[in-house]
Structures are given as C-alpha cells and as structure tokens.
Design an enzyme around this catalytic site. Structure first.
Site, PDB file in Angstrom:
ATOM      1  CG  PHE A  25      -1.899   1.081   1.329  1.00  0.00           C
ATOM      2  CD1 PHE A  25      -2.950   1.155   0.432  1.00  0.00           C
ATOM      3  CD2 PHE A  25      -1.815   2.034   2.332  1.00  0.00           C
ATOM      4  CE1 PHE A  25      -3.901   2.164   0.520  1.00  0.00           C
ATOM      5  CE2 PHE A  25      -2.753   3.043   2.437  1.00  0.00           C
ATOM      6  CZ  PHE A  25      -3.797   3.109   1.524  1.00  0.00           C
ATOM      7  CB  SER A  93       3.143  -4.362   3.209  1.00  0.00           C
ATOM      8  OG  SER A  93       2.442  -3.510   4.074  1.00  0.00           O
ATOM      9  CG  MET A  94      -2.768  -3.989   0.722  1.00  0.00           C
ATOM     10  SD  MET A  94      -3.417  -2.525  -0.099  1.00  0.00           S
ATOM     11  CE  MET A  94      -2.537  -2.567  -1.656  1.00  0.00           C
ATOM     12  CG  ASP A 194       6.891  -4.083  10.084  1.00  0.00           C
ATOM     13  OD1 ASP A 194       6.640  -2.877   9.916  1.00  0.00           O
ATOM     14  OD2 ASP A 194       6.458  -4.974   9.339  1.00  0.00           O
ATOM     15  CG  HIS A 224       6.820  -2.521   6.487  1.00  0.00           C
ATOM     16  ND1 HIS A 224       6.032  -3.563   6.926  1.00  0.00           N
ATOM     17  CD2 HIS A 224       6.205  -2.026   5.369  1.00  0.00           C
ATOM     18  CE1 HIS A 224       4.994  -3.695   6.127  1.00  0.00           C
ATOM     19  NE2 HIS A 224       5.081  -2.788   5.166  1.00  0.00           N
TER      20      HIS A 224
END
Length: 253
Positions: A25, A93-94, A194, A224
């Site tokens: 994202f 992530s997303m 993260d 992250h």
C-alpha cells in the site's frame, strides 16, 4: 500523471513455473523489483504489476478501492496460469493481504505463498476512526521507506490516503475470515523491528491459516520494507529454495 521512478511494472517470460509479485500500500514495484529480477534470473516467469492508484500521486490512490487492486492481481495471476504449469505468489505488506485473498479464492491454482511482513490486521487504533475521518480530511502523514539500511528509499507516497486506507481495512476483515481456507504451503518472513505492520498480523496469520506446511523466519536486521533492506538476500534465497522444493516436473510443451 507520469510514473514515479521505479514504479514501472515488470514482466519476464521464463520457464513453466510462474511467480506473481505483489507490492504494498502506497508503494510500487520499486520495492519488489530486486526480488522479481532474482526470480527471473533463476529462470521463472515473473509478473510484478503496478497496482491502480500507485506509483503516481497519493491523490490517485484515494480514488481507488481494494477491488481495483485485487482485479489487477487476479488478472496477472490468470495470465501466468495460462502460460505456466504452476504459479507461486510473493507479497509484501498489503501485497501479502492481496496474496492471501487470491490464495483463498483460487485454491489449488496457487502452489505456494511467500509473504514478507504481510498486513492481516490494521495496526494501532487510528484506523478505528477511518469511517468518519476519511470524510473530513483526505490523508494522514505516510509511513514510507521503513528500512534500516542507510540511503535506501522505496519511492512510496509520503501521504496515506484515507478513503483507500479504509478500503484496505475492509479487505483485512474479509481475509481474516478466509484464513482457514488458505491451505497452500506458506513461508512467512517477519521483521521484529517493523514500524508499519504490528506483530499482531503475523500472529493472527499463523494462528488462523489453514496451511499445514508453514514456516516463519525472522529478519533481525531489517524493518518493514525488508525486500530492500539488510536481509533481502535471505528472502531471495529462501523463496527460491521454497519454490524449488514445491516445483513439479514441467508438463506443458
């Protein structure tokens, strides 16, 4: 609007095993390109798409919703499935959230998942106000380039568009309910340091996922965006070993 540097999608026609690579994202293919290029160098067919609303300006992302992002992922999956015997999915992530949704929807059509700091549960408490706040202000300050390695920039947005963030939150609820239906082999890479995705996401994933072949590996030196961080080679090497282990002999001519 022109694309930001490094935001271009990446495609490589290789062998009969395909790998779909999904960025996160407010990010872009820039954060995943070294991983995608490593897979291509190993002889795999690779697709790393640019998700709608990404790679230009954060205001563009605020006009899109999760079905738009997922439609792109599904389209690229179908393209790989058309030309390959097997398809694996890598997500950050997303991108990991979208990968899990695809895995739940497509079942045996996906041979395995490699996820890096996947978002499964929204972090903190600020997201609770999204249904209201998104109608009052368009964005919050962004969290981009959470990387321990000095001088590395993922090229993501510096603002978090709130309509899009609310839509992402809606997808987390859907995927949480789908996790028992995700049964593919799963390799999870997680960064204890993260600053974007909380440890709750990893815990929820491991507790609820239906996969029996599951492994978690910690990335002690990375944050992250670990695909651009100190432990990137651990991710690349581990994911290639994972795919090789699960690859069956080619059947398509």
């Amino acid at each position: 609007m022109p694309l930001l540097p490094g935001a271009e999608p990446y495609r490589h026609h290789g062998g009969p095993v395909g790998i779909l690579v999904c960025h996160g994202f407010t990010g872009s293919p820039n954060s995943m390109r070294p991983w995608a290029e490593r897979a291509a160098a190993e002889g795999y067919s690779v697709s790393l798409p640019l998700l709608p609303g990404h790679g230009t300006h954060w205001k563009d992302l605020n006009t899109t919703r999760w079905p738009d992002w997922y439609a792109t992922i599904e389209r690229e999956y179908l393209s790989l499935a058309e030309e390959c015997d097997q398809v694996f999915v890598f997500g950050l992530s997303m991108g990991g959230l979208l990968s899990l949704h695809l895995a739940a929807e497509r079942g045996a059509g996906i041979s395995g998942l490699v996820l890096v700091n996947p978002l499964v549960r929204m972090p903190g408490q600020a997201h609770v106000a999204l249904p209201v706040v998104r109608h009052l202000v368009p964005s919050f300050p962004g969290i981009t380039s959470d990387i321990a390695k000095p001088g590395v920039d993922e090229g993501g947005y510096t603002r978090t568009p709130l309509h899009a963030a609310h839509s992402m939150k809606q997808l987390t609820k859907i995927v949480q309910s789908q996790l028992p239906s995700v049964t593919q082999p799963l390799l999870l890479f997680r960064s204890p340091q993260d600053n974007v995705v909380s440890p709750d996401s990893g815990r929820m994933l491991l507790e609820r996922v239906g996969s029996k072949d599951v492994e978690e590996r910690l990335l002690e030196r990375s944050r992250h965006v670990a695909t651009l961080d100190w432990d990137a080679e651990l991710i690349f090497d581990g994911s290639m070993d994972f795919v090789r282990r699960l690859t069956v002999p080619a059947t398509k001519g």
